[in-house]
Design an enzyme around this catalytic site. Structure first.
Site, mmCIF file in Angstrom:
data_model
loop_
_atom_site.group_PDB
_atom_site.id
_atom_site.type_symbol
_atom_site.label_atom_id
_atom_site.label_comp_id
_atom_site.label_asym_id
_atom_site.label_seq_id
_atom_site.Cartn_x
_atom_site.Cartn_y
_atom_site.Cartn_z
ATOM 1 N N GLY A 1 0.835 14.154 5.643
ATOM 2 C CA GLY A 1 -0.450 14.868 5.552
ATOM 3 C C GLY A 1 -0.879 15.287 6.946
ATOM 4 N N ARG A 2 -2.192 15.373 7.143
ATOM 5 C CA ARG A 2 -2.709 15.840 8.439
ATOM 6 C C ARG A 2 -2.214 14.971 9.598
ATOM 7 N NH1 ARG A 2 -7.600 16.874 5.232
ATOM 8 N NH2 ARG A 2 -7.695 14.622 5.166
ATOM 9 N N ILE A 3 -2.375 13.646 9.455
ATOM 10 C CA ILE A 3 -2.036 12.768 10.586
ATOM 11 C C ILE A 3 -0.516 12.672 10.763
ATOM 12 C CG2 ILE A 3 -2.259 10.433 11.535
ATOM 13 C CD1 ILE A 3 -4.987 10.274 10.015
ATOM 14 N N GLU B 1 -8.788 -7.855 7.800
ATOM 15 C CA GLU B 1 -9.416 -7.499 9.087
ATOM 16 C C GLU B 1 -10.825 -8.074 9.123
ATOM 17 O OE1 GLU B 1 -9.130 -3.271 9.687
ATOM 18 O OE2 GLU B 1 -6.965 -3.287 9.475
ATOM 19 N N THR C 1 -0.505 2.619 11.418
ATOM 20 C CA THR C 1 -1.893 2.947 11.778
ATOM 21 C C THR C 1 -2.636 3.423 10.527
ATOM 22 O OG1 THR C 1 -1.142 5.167 12.366
ATOM 23 C CG2 THR C 1 -1.436 3.620 14.182
ATOM 24 N N SER C 2 -2.113 3.092 9.338
ATOM 25 C CA SER C 2 -2.762 3.591 8.111
ATOM 26 C C SER C 2 -3.720 2.530 7.561
ATOM 27 C CB SER C 2 -1.706 4.018 7.086
ATOM 28 O OG SER C 2 -0.933 2.908 6.649
ATOM 29 N N ARG C 3 -3.219 1.687 6.669
ATOM 30 C CA ARG C 3 -3.998 0.565 6.165
ATOM 31 C C ARG C 3 -3.075 -0.644 6.077
ATOM 32 N NH1 ARG C 3 -7.807 3.097 7.381
ATOM 33 N NH2 ARG C 3 -9.582 3.741 6.101
ATOM 34 N N ALA D 1 -7.273 3.321 15.993
ATOM 35 C CA ALA D 1 -6.518 4.572 16.163
ATOM 36 C C ALA D 1 -7.418 5.801 16.339
ATOM 37 C CB ALA D 1 -5.542 4.771 15.020
ATOM 38 N N HIS E 1 -7.447 -1.998 14.871
ATOM 39 C CA HIS E 1 -7.835 -0.839 14.053
ATOM 40 C C HIS E 1 -8.664 0.163 14.881
ATOM 41 C CE1 HIS E 1 -8.638 0.486 9.632
ATOM 42 N NE2 HIS E 1 -8.601 1.532 10.445
HETATM 43 C C1 GLV Z 1 -9.833 4.822 9.849
HETATM 44 O O1 GLV Z 1 -9.114 3.914 9.584
HETATM 45 C C2 GLV Z 1 -10.094 5.910 8.970
HETATM 46 O O2 GLV Z 1 -9.714 5.872 7.799
HETATM 47 O O3 GLV Z 1 -10.740 6.867 9.420
#
Ligand code: GLV
Length: 336
Positions: free
Chosen positions: A161-163, A272, A241-243, A293, A291
């Site tokens: 996707g975007r990221i 978390e 860096t997602s979940r 990013a 967390h």
């Molecule tokens: C951060 O984890 C977000 O979903 O923006």
């Protein structure tokens, strides 16, 4: 506007100043200043009192909280792109608009994913600790803290996707072969960067770096389980860096401890804040972050302002720019 006629907003965490100013000029606002997120008992009260809530990902708006909402609650505006903490289906049924902050955090998050990838490959966190703790008391040697190369290697992007796409662009700059897996093909990124669409299994087998960019959903829970981790190269790094719950941490621990994979860079965790006893934190081949990013000053400001603008739109009777549950418009059309 008469102050008493102002709509009431509950803000579960102090936003960046620009957004607070915007909100203060429009609404009566109450902000939670606790060090830990507001407790569920408080959310259960607030949903009965306020017209809108601005929240972050630590607040759980589950079915019980949403169903407790009074008819005056019209919007929950999340300051994040992910919104797995909100039961969107329940919100839609209640006519509550849910919004998020997509787009503005894409490049910052991709920067960090790449930073974590580089740091993990080249053992930056270990090196920092080594020097600062005085362990560097031996002469420089050829085998000191050896890492993995990044330039020219293969990156496997799960979720384009975007990221994920923004990470792919960074990888192109490092002359990497780019593999990706997603439920949809992204022909634009194939054309633009020469990225190759492949199966998840093949991506795991061929990549030197596997980086995850999918949302947390029932389908992605523990997507990286033991079986899949075992497909990765022994020299590979996993970056998340997602979940957190997209990776089975128990399986990851085994993989790292027993060296079926080389290292991991983790910005997100199954729980978390991460438990200090989490065994992953004891491993040198884990580079850990809390967390962060999307955590640049500029981006967090944009995210905060975006959430505020979504809230203003909802309460002024417009369709908010970042509405997640479009079906809600049928349940409760925009009203002043
Ligand atoms: C951060 O984890 C977000 O979903 O923006």
């Amino acid at each position: 506007m008469n102050l008493t006629s102002r709509k009431k907003i509950y803000v579960t965490r102090e936003l960046l100043p620009e957004a607070m100013e915007i909100l203060k000029s429009k609404f009566k606002i109450e902000v939670w200043h606790g060090e830990t997120p507001p407790p569920k008992s408080l959310l259960l009260e607030k949903v009965k009192e306020v017209d809108g809530i601005i929240c972050v990902l630590t607040e759980k708006f589950d079915k019980e909280v949403i169903e407790a909402a009074g008819p005056q609650l019209r919007g929950i505006c999340q300051v994040a792109v992910g919104f797995d903490n909100i039961d969107v289906e329940a919100a839609t049924k209640k006519g509550i608009y849910v919004t998020n902050t997509p787009g503005v955090l894409t490049e910052t998050t991709a920067d960090f994913a790449f930073a974590l990838l580089m740091a993990t490959a080249r053992r930056v966190a270990e090196a920092d600790k080594y020097v600062k703790s005085g362990q560097w008391n031996v002469p420089w040697g050829l085998t000191m803290l050896l890492g993995q190369d990044v330039y020219g290697k293969t990156i496997g992007i799960i979720g384009i996707g975007r990221i994920g796409s923004a990470v792919a662009r960074r990888a192109k700059g490092f002359n990497m072969r780019i593999l990706y897996y997603d439920v949809f093909r992204n022909e634009q990124i194939e054309k633009e960067l020469g990225a190759e669409f492949t199966s998840l299994e093949n991506l795991l087998k061929e990549s030197d770096f596997v980086t995850i960019h999918v949302p947390l959903m029932p389908e992605t829970y523990h997507l990286m389980n033991e079986e899949r981790l075992r497909l990765m190269k022994r020299t590979a790094c996993l970056i998340n860096t997602s979940r957190g719950p997209v990776v089975d941490e128990k399986a990851l621990y085994k993989a790292l401890k027993e060296k079926w994979i080389w290292a991991a860079g983790l910005d997100v965790w199954e729980k978390e804040p991460v438990d200090p006893d989490n065994p992953l934190l004891k491993l040198d081949n884990v580079t850990a972050a809390p967390h962060i990013a999307s955590g640049s000053i500029a981006t967090r400001t944009k995210m905060s302002v975006m959430a505020a603008e979504n809230m203003i739109a909802i309460l002024e009777g417009r369709v908010p720019p970042n509405l997640v549950n479009k079906e809600v418009l049928k349940v409760r059309p925009p009203t002043k």
